[in-house]
Structures are given as C-alpha cells and as structure tokens.
Design a protein around this motif. Structure first.
Motif, PDB file in Angstrom:
ATOM      1  N   GLY A  56      69.937  42.173  15.242  1.00 33.89           N
ATOM      2  CA  GLY A  56      69.410  42.591  16.682  1.00 33.89           C
ATOM      3  C   GLY A  56      68.680  43.728  15.724  1.00 33.89           C
ATOM      4  O   GLY A  56      67.201  44.101  16.835  1.00 33.89           O
ATOM      5  N   GLY A  57      69.148  44.373  14.883  1.00 38.49           N
ATOM      6  CA  GLY A  57      67.783  44.956  14.261  1.00 38.49           C
ATOM      7  C   GLY A  57      68.613  46.951  14.578  1.00 38.49           C
ATOM      8  O   GLY A  57      67.754  47.624  14.775  1.00 38.49           O
ATOM      9  N   GLN A  58      69.716  46.684  14.707  1.00 33.22           N
ATOM     10  CA  GLN A  58      69.894  48.289  15.807  1.00 33.22           C
ATOM     11  C   GLN A  58      70.262  48.744  14.244  1.00 33.22           C
ATOM     12  O   GLN A  58      70.692  50.351  13.761  1.00 33.22           O
ATOM     13  CB  GLN A  58      71.707  48.143  16.284  1.00 33.22           C
ATOM     14  N   PHE A  59      70.664  47.936  13.002  1.00 35.04           N
ATOM     15  CA  PHE A  59      70.436  48.999  11.970  1.00 35.04           C
ATOM     16  C   PHE A  59      69.064  48.975  10.792  1.00 35.04           C
ATOM     17  O   PHE A  59      69.204  49.771   9.486  1.00 35.04           O
ATOM     18  CB  PHE A  59      71.679  48.653  11.018  1.00 35.04           C
ATOM     19  N   GLY A  60      68.626  48.618  11.325  1.00 31.98           N
ATOM     20  CA  GLY A  60      66.919  49.030  10.934  1.00 31.98           C
ATOM     21  C   GLY A  60      66.408  47.703  10.813  1.00 31.98           C
ATOM     22  O   GLY A  60      66.988  46.371  11.470  1.00 31.98           O
ATOM     23  N   ASP A  61      65.152  47.498  11.081  1.00 28.48           N
ATOM     24  CA  ASP A  61      64.611  46.265  11.024  1.00 28.48           C
ATOM     25  C   ASP A  61      63.891  45.922   9.918  1.00 28.48           C
ATOM     26  O   ASP A  61      63.580  44.408  10.016  1.00 28.48           O
ATOM     27  CB  ASP A  61      62.614  46.899  11.930  1.00 28.48           C
TER      28      ASP A  61
END
Length: 223
Positions: A56-61
């Motif tokens: 989902g991109g919480q740790f980076g896109d």
C-alpha cells in the motif's frame, strides 16, 4: 510423519496464474483427487499486515524503498503462519497441497532488487531462511508461467479495468516488473522450475492449451 506433495504455481503479474490455478483445481476436484489449496499472500489474515502496509506504500512509494531481505521476511511470516494453522498437518499426513505463489514469489519479486551478480547470494539466503530455519516444506514442483513484459502490462491493465481496481506499488512499476521477469528466469533455470511458455507469436496462448501443459506436469508428480 509422512511427507506430502507441494505444487506451486508461479509467474509475474499478468501471467494468467490465477486463471490457471483455478482451472487446475477444478479439474482435480472433478477427477476426485484430494488436495488442499492455498493462495499467498493471505490478505485477509493478520499475518499479512506488513505485506499490506508494504504494497500500500506505507513504507515508500517504490518497491525498492524496502530492500529484498526485509520485504521477504514479511511474506515468509505469512507463509509460516499459514503452515502452522492451516495446511501443515494435512501436508505432514501425506496430503497434496496446491499453492498459488510461495517462497518462489520472493525469488522473483524481491530477487529483482538485488545488485547484479548477487542473485545467487540472495536465493541461497532465501531458501535457507524459509526451508531450513523456518522449516517450511520445499516444493516438489514449481510451474513457472512465462510471459514477456509487454503482455504482462496488457493483461494487468485489462484486469484492472474489469475489476475496477488500482495497481499496487509492484504492478504500477513496469521497470520493476521487467526486473522481476529477469529474476524469475534466473531462479527458474537455477532451481529447475517447469517453465510454461504462455505467449506464442506475440499473443497469449489459449487458456486450454496452457492448462493441458500444466496438467501433464502435475500428473507426472502426483499420479
């Protein structure tokens, strides 16, 4: 304790893996073959929380914002939990297990992140981590559905339109997917996975033709 059989279906996004997995399960069911099916990641389970956060991109896109080793542990935990709570006893009693993705997905998707020349080091670490340290079973057969990156792109776009879904950080990065394809080819050659060519003359082969090739390979292992 009697060891069962574990058959894994693998392939990059857009390879038709879910369709072929469903078709294989339906055929084995119709024939009366006993088996248990598992699909990874298990997005509805708590053990996939870090996977969902990562995709989902919480740790980076971008996929590379989490290195191959760290991301691999997210998926390994989900597999370990599933083995302990869902299919381990069945497998250890001699049962046949069909998996849609497995450790092999980390070999492809996370293996794409390692530097050139370090693929073997990563694969050695991955297999030791899951199969030796975590004591998860090794597959008896890996069916690798092989397509080119352009076909992958078209297939994913069609699926997203049909299901009204958006791409995750893996699916929207086509350079990353191309690297996954290269990593998958390396792993398939090294470990002797059964490669199923899904493209002919620039177009996807028929679902039925691919299925028959898959079924023949599975039959050679379980019948």
């Amino acid at each position: 304790m009697m060891q069962g059989k574990l058959i894994v279906m693998e392939g990059i996004d857009g390879s038709g893996k879910s369709t072929q997995y469903k078709k294989l399960c339906e055929r084995l069911t119709a024939e009366g073959t006993a088996y248990k099916k598992i699909v990874f990641p298990r997005y509805s389970e708590e053990s996939s929380a870090l996977i969902r956060a990562y995709l989902g991109g919480q740790f980076g896109d971008r996929p590379g914002d989490v290195n191959a080793y760290a991301a691999s542990t997210f998926y390994a935990v989900d597999r370990f939990a599933s083995f302990k709570t869902d299919w381990g006893a069945y497998y250890n009693a001699g049962g046949l297990v069909l998996a849609d993705r497995y450790t092999t997905s980390n070999a492809c998707h996370q293996g794409s992140k390692v530097a050139e020349g370090e693929h073997q080091q990563f694969l050695d670490w991955l297999y030791n981590f899951e199969f030796c340290l975590m004591e998860l079973p090794k597959p008896d057969l890996v069916l690798y559905l092989d397509i080119d990156i352009e076909t992958s792109r078209r297939q994913m776009e069609r699926r997203q339109e049909q299901t009204n879904t958006q791409a995750d950080i893996h699916e929207k990065d086509f350079r990353y997917l191309a690297e996954c394809l290269a990593a998958g080819h390396y792993a398939a050659d090294h470990y002797g996975w059964k490669r199923i060519c899904c493209v002919e003359n620039g177009a996807m082969r028929s679902v039925e033709a691919i299925h028959e090739e898959i079924y023949a390979a599975v039959s050679a292992v379980v019948k």
